[in-house]
Write an enzyme that holds these catalytic residues in place. Structure first.
Site, PDB file in Angstrom:
ATOM      1  N   LYS A   1       3.720   3.698  -1.811  1.00 15.07           N
ATOM      2  CA  LYS A   1       3.045   2.724  -0.956  1.00 15.07           C
ATOM      3  C   LYS A   1       4.072   2.131   0.002  1.00 15.07           C
ATOM      4  CE  LYS A   1       0.139  -1.433  -1.387  1.00 15.07           C
ATOM      5  NZ  LYS A   1      -0.466  -2.385  -2.365  1.00 15.07           N
TER       6      LYS A   1
ATOM      7  N   SER B   1      -5.582  -2.249  -2.039  1.00 14.56           N
ATOM      8  CA  SER B   1      -4.796  -2.022  -0.849  1.00 14.56           C
ATOM      9  C   SER B   1      -3.957  -0.744  -0.888  1.00 14.56           C
ATOM     10  CB  SER B   1      -3.867  -3.216  -0.611  1.00 14.56           C
ATOM     11  OG  SER B   1      -2.911  -3.321  -1.659  1.00 14.56           O
TER      12      SER B   1
ATOM     13  N   SER C   1      -5.296  -3.662  -6.620  1.00 18.13           N
ATOM     14  CA  SER C   1      -4.889  -2.752  -5.545  1.00 18.13           C
ATOM     15  C   SER C   1      -4.396  -1.379  -5.996  1.00 18.13           C
ATOM     16  CB  SER C   1      -3.806  -3.403  -4.680  1.00 18.13           C
ATOM     17  OG  SER C   1      -4.385  -4.339  -3.802  1.00 18.13           O
TER      18      SER C   1
END
Lengths: 98, 476
Positions: free
Chosen positions: B77, B152, B176
């Site tokens: 990420k 996310s 997330s």
């Protein structure tokens, strides 16, 4: 409990948050933040008499390392990321303060 | 054709160890897959082809001991720092930022032989449930490109679901990792708060943030957790608890295990197809010998507003550091320092980040602090106590990971409050500091994946991994 009627002064909050909002953003956030706070009123209905707050879900005390000096990042490497800096003086540069 | 366990990290590592494949070939295969699929799915913001291939060749030349992820490509990420490479956290504020240091998880992955292949799309500063809040997004769901991948950490979920990399890391603050794992049909694990170092993770809400893996199998998730977990002198919240060997916990045996189902909480509203897959999953666990019973988690019904009060308060403080002075974006042409701060932050942050900074600033401001912030922290205590009581009677808590399968991109974009409700079942675990995993448990009629969430006691990832693995074996 105070503040059950969310009446949010968006301009004042934006000043506290150091955000220069456009008039459109101010209008949008006034509406949306009131909606979100109205939704959050469900939290205020709960009886929390005598309940301690939880700031952190960690298992216990923070873990401390030994207080030993170790090399940190090189100043020139750090200043390279700055929007404006003086490598020779070793300082960040900002617009005038006053 | 999204994925199969034939492409698992473990299978890849073993093929490299047996000489059937070089690390370079494995890395090139991942790069080829990214080249083929990413123009449509947009999982990646940055791909380090040369850096990755060089490292792979170095691994192929090395004769030293092999790490547990020797030659395995992994995606990160884009809020996890890799020294010298652009790390944006999905924000214009950090569009060209090159951090001068590696996150602890990156050091550990590379020491284990993993090859970081690139950085994935995420909602700006992890604030979102669809990747639509990314300054460079969104990503698309591999099962239906018109659907959101979740967020996310959406890009990481897509990279694994589309077979681009067998492993990825995300971060989970209110869901997330688990929510995009459910939407994309992969395994996603949020460890216990303090299990994995946050050094080098760009902060959103520091009392909740935790790094964890995405994988195509539970065993790979356990293998990855084995590599990244453990104490770290650079993070005072990374607990001094030596982790067990998680992979060794996957015995396949869950006879007698007690599973609690919070029926009252589920009545808050779950899509009928998601609920049907959930009930079938409970039946499967019973067939495996588990004992399913009903439990109460009464305060989790307000976990979403509690989360948004606590997380935004922390975010408003954490994001104060973005001021145009030391790194990142600076607005041009400001007349003085104050104007530079205000304009930098207005131009550098996207709408959802500003909304959350505003909400957090408000709930921390004089006159509202006790009514909102302290109150939310008190209810957070009640949410934790509910779990403590439940875990006296059961070993894991089972819920659907999300109330619905993946929603269409754009559907919730203009309604932040509705978007927040995608987090209904995922926010309680981080508020209580507990580990939780999402494992695929079936499909909707529209061929969208559904996730089963298992939440465990603090420090007991081993049990939720064991249950998820036993469940997964019934599906292959």
């Amino acid at each position: 409990m105070a503040a059950t009627r969310p009446d949010i002064d968006v301009s004042r909050v934006a000043a506290l948050a150091r955000l220069e909002l456009t008039p459109e953003e101010t209008a949008l956030f006034t509406r949306q933040l009131s909606e979100i706070l109205a939704y959050a009123e469900a939290v205020q209905q709960i009886d929390t008499t005598g309940v301690p707050p939880t700031a952190h879900a960690g298992a216990g005390e923070p873990i401390w390392r030994d207080d030993v000096v170790v090399p940190s990042l090189d100043r020139a490497v750090v200043l390279k990321e700055a929007p404006e800096a003086s490598l020779s003086a070793g300082l960040f540069k900002v617009p005038k303060v006053l | 054709m999204p994925h199969s366990s034939a492409h698992s990290a473990r299978a890849l590592r073993d093929a490299i160890a047996n000489g059937q494949l070089t690390a370079e070939a494995a890395c090139q295969a991942a790069l080829d897959r990214i080249a083929a699929r990413d123009p449509e799915l947009h999982a990646f913001h940055t791909v380090f082809a040369e850096r990755a291939l060089e490292r792979a060749r170095a691994l192929d030349r090395s004769t030293g001991p092999r790490g547990p992820l020797h030659g395995v490509p992994i995606a990160l990420k884009d809020n996890i720092t890799v020294a010298g490479t652009v790390t944006t956290a999905g924000s214009k504020m950090l569009a060209t930022y090159r951090p001068p240091y590696d996150a602890t998880v990156v050091e550990r992955l590379e020491a284990a032989g993993a090859i970081v292949i690139g950085k994935t799309i995420c909602d700006e500063f992890s604030m979102g449930s669809s990747t639509e809040n990314c300054a460079f997004g969104p990503s698309r769901n591999p099962w239906n490109p018109d659907r959101a991948p979740g967020g996310s950490s959406g890009g990481s979920a897509v990279a694994v679901a589309a077979g681009m990399t067998p492993l990825a890391l995300g971060s989970d603050t209110g869901g997330s990792i688990r929510q995009p794992a459910a939407f994309c049909g992969v395994v996603g694990l949020k460890p216990t708060y303090g299990r994995v170092s946050r050094y080098g993770l760009i902060a959103y809400a520091s009392s909740l943030d935790q790094i964890g893996p995405f994988a195509t199998t539970v065993r790979d998730a356990a293998l990855c957790l084995d590599v990244i977990s453990g104490p770290d002198p650079k993070d005072s919240t990374a607990a001094a608890v030596e982790p067990p060997k998680f992979e060794a916990a996957l015995t396949g045996d869950i006879a007698g295990l007690r599973v609690g189902v919070p029926r009252g909480w589920l009545r808050e509203g779950v899509d009928t197809e998601v609920m049907a897959r959930f009930e079938e999953s409970l039946a499967t666990l019973e067939r495996l010998g588990a004992v399913v019973s009903e439990i109460e988690l009464p305060h989790s019904r307000v976990a979403v507003p509690v989360y948004y009060l606590v997380a935004t308060a922390e975010a408003s403080a954490n994001l104060a550091r973005f001021d145009g002075v030391r790194y990142g974006y600076r607005a041009p042409d400001a007349r003085d320092l104050g104007e530079m701060y205000d304009r930098t932050r207005d131009q550098g942050f996207g709408p959802e980040v500003k909304r959350r900074i505003m909400l957090g600033t408000y709930v921390l401001s004089a006159g509202y602090y006790d009514a909102y912030y302290v109150k939310a922290q008190q209810v957070r205590t009640l949410i934790r106590r509910d779990f403590d009581e439940a875990f006296a009677d059961v070993d894991v808590v089972a819920t659907p990971t999300t109330p619905t399968a993946a929603f269409p991109l754009g559907a919730l974009r203009d309604d932040p409050l509705k978007m927040y409700l995608a987090d209904t079942f995922t926010v309680s675990a981080p508020l209580a500091g507990l580990p939780a995993i999402s494992v695929p448990c079936g499909w909707t009629d529209d061929r969208l994946p559904v996730g089963l969430q298992l939440t465990g006691r603090a420090w007991d990832e081993a049990t939720i991994l064991r249950v998820a693995d036993a469940f997964e074996r019934t599906r292959h």
